[in-house]
Scaffold this active site. Structure first.
Site, mmCIF file in Angstrom:
data_model
loop_
_atom_site.group_PDB
_atom_site.id
_atom_site.type_symbol
_atom_site.label_atom_id
_atom_site.label_comp_id
_atom_site.label_asym_id
_atom_site.label_seq_id
_atom_site.Cartn_x
_atom_site.Cartn_y
_atom_site.Cartn_z
ATOM 1 N N ILE A 22 12.299 10.072 11.324
ATOM 2 C CA ILE A 22 12.840 8.979 10.328
ATOM 3 C C ILE A 22 11.890 7.715 10.177
ATOM 4 O O ILE A 22 11.716 7.245 9.144
ATOM 5 C CB ILE A 22 14.170 8.664 10.544
ATOM 6 C CG1 ILE A 22 15.245 9.899 10.450
ATOM 7 C CG2 ILE A 22 14.775 7.420 9.736
ATOM 8 C CD1 ILE A 22 16.736 9.775 10.701
ATOM 9 N N ASP A 67 7.915 -0.800 24.779
ATOM 10 C CA ASP A 67 9.040 -0.248 25.000
ATOM 11 C C ASP A 67 10.272 -1.109 24.645
ATOM 12 O O ASP A 67 10.299 -2.379 25.113
ATOM 13 C CB ASP A 67 9.126 0.113 26.513
ATOM 14 C CG ASP A 67 10.434 0.833 27.052
ATOM 15 O OD1 ASP A 67 11.269 0.945 26.460
ATOM 16 O OD2 ASP A 67 10.036 1.665 27.941
ATOM 17 N N LYS A 127 16.421 -10.498 17.871
ATOM 18 C CA LYS A 127 16.006 -11.913 18.565
ATOM 19 C C LYS A 127 14.563 -12.052 18.428
ATOM 20 O O LYS A 127 14.311 -13.140 17.938
ATOM 21 C CB LYS A 127 16.346 -11.731 20.218
ATOM 22 C CG LYS A 127 15.872 -12.907 20.989
ATOM 23 C CD LYS A 127 16.959 -13.735 21.004
ATOM 24 C CE LYS A 127 16.607 -14.914 21.923
ATOM 25 N NZ LYS A 127 17.195 -16.181 21.491
ATOM 26 N N SER A 146 21.739 3.413 12.187
ATOM 27 C CA SER A 146 22.904 3.889 12.937
ATOM 28 C C SER A 146 22.995 5.165 12.759
ATOM 29 O O SER A 146 22.223 6.166 12.721
ATOM 30 C CB SER A 146 24.172 2.995 12.344
ATOM 31 O OG SER A 146 25.265 3.299 12.928
ATOM 32 N N LYS A 164 25.570 2.986 18.955
ATOM 33 C CA LYS A 164 25.479 2.898 17.513
ATOM 34 C C LYS A 164 26.816 2.231 17.162
ATOM 35 O O LYS A 164 26.413 1.312 16.185
ATOM 36 C CB LYS A 164 25.485 3.989 16.896
ATOM 37 C CG LYS A 164 24.237 5.014 17.246
ATOM 38 C CD LYS A 164 22.912 4.397 16.707
ATOM 39 C CE LYS A 164 21.547 5.318 16.937
ATOM 40 N NZ LYS A 164 20.657 4.619 16.619
ATOM 41 N N ILE A 193 19.574 14.845 9.660
ATOM 42 C CA ILE A 193 18.469 14.992 9.254
ATOM 43 C C ILE A 193 17.533 16.164 9.496
ATOM 44 O O ILE A 193 16.989 16.443 10.754
ATOM 45 C CB ILE A 193 17.607 13.635 9.341
ATOM 46 C CG1 ILE A 193 18.778 12.610 8.882
ATOM 47 C CG2 ILE A 193 16.522 13.658 8.371
ATOM 48 C CD1 ILE A 193 19.243 12.546 7.382
#
Ligand code: HXC
Ligand code: NAP
Length: 271
Positions: A22, A67, A127, A146, A164, A193
């Site tokens: 995605i 990461d 952040k 999500s 999620k 998907i």
């Protein structure tokens, strides 16, 4: 579906996990709409292959090894984006990890690793990107990926479901905190998907393909390009008044669990 080739002109977007599935679908759609791309994940080789494809499309794109479990890595990826392109307008927190294991057999570390990648990783993206997003001349966009399974329970994936759901709560908070900074914060909740490694492994190889398909009113798994279209829409000027939304892209599955995709025939009217 293609958008106008200037729909995202001038924008710089950072996509975590942008080298596959995605995330790469979103990267290609953003490139086709005129954005410059920064792809960040752990596997440098996979990222370079993806960057090659984006450059072949004529896009400006760079890779950063990171990461998302490490805040310093994400912060460094944002810095590279701003140093290279001058600004950052869109952050897509897409990277995730998932595997099927019932809770009774899930080790504490298995729980922790998924929470770390998905939930803590999304916090790190938010952040780290905030200082750049609030100065975006387009109005910053923060998108988290999500899933529709977050709010309905997810047998076999308690770690990913909880992560999620936490992401969805975080995004509601950010909508309130960052609206005054002009930053739009939205989630996209994909259904299954088909052209992703996760659906092949978690549904197809596990023999659940037909069962899962039968629960989708539109009768087919989605495509990465379906999720990418929602992301382009949200990040373009067309999405200017949308924040705090969960855009569900799932062929109707979450609305129709009980009907399991069976076509309903009319019955004779009672006398
Ligand atoms: C049980 C497992 C497991 C499995 C790992 N663990 N795989 N437990 N069943 N299949 C446990 C390990 O035993 C270990 O616990 C802990 O999890 C950490 O595993 P590591 O391999 O050390 O972690 P790491 O190398 O950091 O890799 C992270 C990962 C990996 C999440 C485990 O799969 C990964 O990198 N995934 C990225 C790709 C991915 O998952 N894509 C799917 C995206 S989401 P112990 O106790 O032994 O130390 C998605 C949603 C699909 O696709 C939704 C529709 C189907
Ligand atoms: P994918 O192809 O397996 O991609 C996961 C990506 O995340 C990879 O590019 C991987 O790259 C990266 N990643 C994993 N751990 C990372 C880490 N610790 N730090 C940085 N990057 C990391 O997955 P996908 O199926 O496209 O899923 C993308 C998003 O959609 C996820 O948020 C997923 O939960 C969500 N989603 C997917 C589906 C589906 O049907 N596939 C359904 C609902 C929701 P590296 O290996 O290079 O790090």
């Amino acid at each position: 579906m293609t958008f106008r080739e200037d729909a995202l002109a001038g924008r710089v977007a950072l996509i975590t996990g942008g080298g596959s599935g995605i995330g790469f679908g979103i990267a290609k759609a953003f490139a086709a709409a005129g954005a410059k791309l920064v792809l960040a994940s752990r596997n440098a080789e996979r990222l370079e292959t993806a960057i090659g494809e984006l450059k072949a499309m004529g896009a400006e794109a760079i890779a950063v090894t990171a990461d998302v479990r490490k805040f310093e890595d994400v912060e460094s990826a944002v810095k590279t984006a701003v140093d290279t392109f001058g600004h950052l307008d869109v952050m897509v927190a897409n990277a995730a990890g998932n595997f099927v294991v019932p809770l009774a057999e899930m080790s504490p570390n298995a729980w922790k690793v998924v929470i770390d990648i998905d939930l803590n990783g999304t916090f790190h993206c938010a952040k780290a990107a905030y200082p750049a997003l609030k100065t975006s001349s387009f109005g910053g966009r923060f998108i988290a990926i999500s899933t529709t399974r977050a709010l309905e329970g997810w047998p076999g994936c308690a770690h990913a479901g909880a992560a999620k759901a936490g992401i969805m709560s975080l995004m509601r908070t950010l909508c309130g905190e960052w609206g005054p900074d002009g930053i739009r914060c939205n989630t996209i909740a994909p259904g299954a998907i088909g052209d992703t490694e996760g659906v092949k492994r978690i549904y197809e190889e596990a023999g659940r393909k037909e069962l899962e398909l039968s629960s989708i009113p539109l009768g087919a798994f989605g495509k990465t390009s379906d999720i990418a279209s929602a992301a382009v829409f949200l990040c373009s000027d067309a999405g200017a008044y949308i924040t705090g939304a969960d855009i569900v892209v799932d062929g109707g599955r979450n609305r129709s669990r009980s009907s399991t995709g069976v076509k309903v025939e009319a019955t004779e009217a009672a006398e």
